[in-house]
Design a protein around this motif. Structure first.
Motif, PDB file in Angstrom:
ATOM      1  N   ASP A 360       0.839  -1.532   0.144  1.00 27.42           N
ATOM      2  CA  ASP A 360      -0.108  -0.388  -0.060  1.00 27.42           C
ATOM      3  C   ASP A 360       0.901   1.029   0.104  1.00 27.42           C
ATOM      4  O   ASP A 360       0.475   2.407  -0.313  1.00 27.42           O
ATOM      5  N   ASP A 361       1.899   1.118   0.256  1.00 23.61           N
ATOM      6  CA  ASP A 361       2.967   2.397   0.191  1.00 23.61           C
ATOM      7  C   ASP A 361       3.533   2.921  -0.610  1.00 23.61           C
ATOM      8  O   ASP A 361       4.016   1.397  -1.749  1.00 23.61           O
ATOM      9  N   PHE A 362       3.551   3.621  -1.054  1.00 24.23           N
ATOM     10  CA  PHE A 362       4.559   4.154  -2.519  1.00 24.23           C
ATOM     11  C   PHE A 362       5.826   4.755  -2.573  1.00 24.23           C
ATOM     12  O   PHE A 362       6.321   5.255  -1.574  1.00 24.23           O
ATOM     13  N   ARG A 363       6.537   4.291  -3.338  1.00 26.33           N
ATOM     14  CA  ARG A 363       8.111   4.646  -3.064  1.00 26.33           C
ATOM     15  C   ARG A 363       8.276   5.176  -4.297  1.00 26.33           C
ATOM     16  O   ARG A 363       9.006   4.381  -5.399  1.00 26.33           O
ATOM     17  N   TYR A 364       9.101   6.256  -4.408  1.00 25.85           N
ATOM     18  CA  TYR A 364       9.544   7.381  -5.629  1.00 25.85           C
ATOM     19  C   TYR A 364      11.215   7.121  -4.755  1.00 25.85           C
ATOM     20  O   TYR A 364      11.880   8.289  -4.578  1.00 25.85           O
ATOM     21  N   GLY A 365      10.969   5.997  -5.837  1.00 26.01           N
ATOM     22  CA  GLY A 365      13.388   6.393  -4.839  1.00 26.01           C
ATOM     23  C   GLY A 365      13.259   5.696  -3.726  1.00 26.01           C
ATOM     24  O   GLY A 365      13.071   5.007  -3.397  1.00 26.01           O
ATOM     25  N   ALA A 366      14.489   6.799  -3.329  1.00 28.43           N
ATOM     26  CA  ALA A 366      14.711   6.627  -2.147  1.00 28.43           C
ATOM     27  C   ALA A 366      13.673   7.473  -1.065  1.00 28.43           C
ATOM     28  O   ALA A 366      13.399   6.353  -0.004  1.00 28.43           O
ATOM     29  N   ILE A 367      12.412   7.521  -1.320  1.00 34.18           N
ATOM     30  CA  ILE A 367      11.796   8.210  -0.490  1.00 34.18           C
ATOM     31  C   ILE A 367      10.235   6.899  -0.721  1.00 34.18           C
ATOM     32  O   ILE A 367       9.982   6.721  -1.560  1.00 34.18           O
ATOM     33  N   THR A 368      10.101   7.149   0.758  1.00 39.73           N
ATOM     34  CA  THR A 368       8.656   6.456   0.464  1.00 39.73           C
ATOM     35  C   THR A 368       7.566   6.870   1.397  1.00 39.73           C
ATOM     36  O   THR A 368       7.607   7.746   1.869  1.00 39.73           O
ATOM     37  N   VAL A 369       5.917   6.870   1.047  1.00 40.73           N
ATOM     38  CA  VAL A 369       5.104   7.667   1.362  1.00 40.73           C
ATOM     39  C   VAL A 369       4.156   6.749   2.075  1.00 40.73           C
ATOM     40  O   VAL A 369       3.525   5.529   1.086  1.00 40.73           O
ATOM     41  N   PRO A 370       3.506   6.751   3.204  1.00 40.40           N
ATOM     42  CA  PRO A 370       2.814   6.084   3.380  1.00 40.40           C
ATOM     43  C   PRO A 370       1.739   5.702   2.566  1.00 40.40           C
ATOM     44  O   PRO A 370       0.871   6.916   2.850  1.00 40.40           O
ATOM     45  N   ALA A 371       0.687   4.906   2.786  1.00 35.66           N
ATOM     46  CA  ALA A 371      -0.530   4.902   2.819  1.00 35.66           C
ATOM     47  C   ALA A 371      -1.724   6.425   3.435  1.00 35.66           C
ATOM     48  O   ALA A 371      -2.373   7.260   2.678  1.00 35.66           O
ATOM     49  N   ILE A 372      -1.395   6.269   4.856  1.00 33.27           N
ATOM     50  CA  ILE A 372      -1.825   7.292   5.277  1.00 33.27           C
ATOM     51  C   ILE A 372      -1.476   8.978   4.979  1.00 33.27           C
ATOM     52  O   ILE A 372      -2.084   9.457   5.680  1.00 33.27           O
TER      53      ILE A 372
END
Length: 450
Positions: A360-372
């Motif tokens: 459910d988390d999105f990863r943009y390269g080294a950056i992780t954006v949690p679903a929350i």
């Protein structure tokens, strides 16, 4: 100041009820079953008299003699029904969906109504926006369920010196997590609330400054803190950890164990029911709060299955919420019962830790954006009833059902992504009549990663 004074009185009510709840943990099977059936009859009778929605569903049930087994004759209550039929479900004629929506729109911080209700909203893991009302006694019950296991442990093995609880939850309205978990479990314990959705560097700095002896919050955040402690990035030595709101994954549990060797009490709950089960930190899985909730594992048709058989879904009946009764409510979670006695000696039944996936988390390269990050924006907009987020290389495409202000919503999502470190995010939001579901299961994939 009014909220703080009422909140202080509410916490005193929790502490007064805590002794009874701690004593229940030692109940034997017969007493648990007897008490649960009594509570169930009280709820069913009250709901049938005060709620038109439940009056129809319970018309053929003898509520004065009903047992857990008799619930199988009652239709399943869905998330959509709970929100679409709000005014028919609520048992207090002074409450209405329109009134609670006004409260949510006006409150800048948590508040109590003049009749001592608290109102919350959440997008939840399903993405369907929900509006919930908690009465005074319901909050007392839920807070005791959430904390009684830890409170008993504190009494048996009191911490040496001052205690301080860091609360890593939503941190702001309209989520119920902050009021529920900002509760001291030991005499003289101080608490500090830290917004779990803030950039991790800020969370790390705030926790380091708080120097907590106890931690409670999202397992993904606490697990990341544990890995930071193992890497020597900050000094934190909690003696007890409580996790909630997300699945506690094996890697996070292991990191917590490696970093602090602290007991971990995992909790499975929902804004609708409150608390379904809590881990004792000694044996495997979570103990079902059978004195305040009935869980049914059922097949696709809502028929209960045997303990050793697979289930399609889990239904919950909350025994403490008389203001907005949830009876045979589809939680959307699949659970597995654990057999045999627990190391702690409790007679309360157990379920395995609730599973989950990190996709459910999105990863943009080294950056992780949690679903929350998305849930906090989309799931709390009163004009969004459902949503689906598809990751793109530079941001996300979002489908919404409802009538949101797309420009304002887009600005909010872009700002949230920037706070997570995504540079120049692009977000496209389209309002649609419906979001396609999986043809086989009927389930909706909420977050679609690249």
């Amino acid at each position: 100041m009014t909220y703080e004074r009422v909140r202080a009185a509410h916490l005193h009510a929790v502490q007064a009820a805590m002794e009874d709840h701690i004593a229940r943990l030692d109940w034997q099977r017969e007493r648990i079953d007897r008490y649960r059936d009594q509570r169930l009859r009280m709820l069913l009778g009250f709901a049938r008299e005060r709620s038109p929605f439940h009056a129809r569903r319970l018309a053929d049930l003898d509520t004065a003699r009903a047992t857990v087994a008799d619930l199988a004759a009652v239709p399943i209550m869905t998330k959509a029904e709970a929100q679409d039929c709000w005014d028919e479900i609520v048992t207090d004629s002074e409450l209405s969906r329109a009134r609670v929506e006004r409260i949510l729109a006006q409150q800048e911080w948590y508040s109590y109504t003049r009749d001592d209700y608290q109102v919350f909203s959440s997008g939840g893991s399903s993405g369907v926006r929900g509006v919930y009302v908690w009465g005074w006694q319901f909050f007392v019950s839920v807070a005791c369920l959430a904390w009684r296991t830890q409170a008993r442990a504190e009494r048996r093995e009191p911490a040496l010196g001052p205690t301080r609880l860091a609360v890593l939850e939503a941190g702001a309205p309209p989520h119920a997590s902050t009021p529920l978990f900002d509760v001291p479990t030991a005499a003289g314990m101080e608490t500090v609330v830290i917004a779990a959705g803030a950039p991790f560097d800020e969370v790390l700095t705030a926790v380091a400054a708080a120097r907590p002896t106890h931690l409670v919050g999202y397992p993904s955040v606490i697990g990341r803190l544990a890995r930071a402690a193992l890497a020597g990035e900050f000094d934190c030595r909690p003696v007890r950890v409580s996790t909630n709101s997300e699945p506690l994954l094996d890697e996070d549990r292991q990191a917590i164990a490696d970093a602090w060797r602290a007991p971990v009490h995992n909790l499975w709950g929902s804004t609708e029911i409150g608390v379904q089960a809590v881990g004792c930190a000694l044996g495997q899985g979570l103990h079902i709060c059978e004195d305040e909730v009935v869980l049914e594992r059922v097949d696709e048709n809502g028929v209960p299955v045997a303990p050793d058989e697979p289930a399609a879904r889990t239904l919950a009946t909350g025994l403490a919420n008389r203001t907005f009764p949830f009876i045979r409510y589809d939680l959307g979670d699949e659970v597995t019962l654990l057999s045999g006695p627990c190391e702690c000696g409790s007679s309360f039944a157990r379920v395995a830790d609730i599973g989950g996936r990190r996709d459910d988390d999105f990863r943009y390269g080294a950056i992780t954006v949690p679903a929350i990050t998305f849930r906090h924006v989309l799931g709390t907009d009163p004009h969004v009833s459902e949503y689906q987020v598809t990751q793109t290389p530079t941001g996300a495409d979002i489908l919404t059902v409802g009538h949101p202000d797309v420009d304002t919503l887009t600005t909010s999502v872009v700002a949230a992504l920037r706070r997570c470190g995504v540079p120049d995010p692009t977000v496209d939001i389209r309002d649609v009549d419906r979001i396609p579901r999986n043809q086989a299961s009927g389930k909706l994939k909420r977050f679609i990663a690249l």
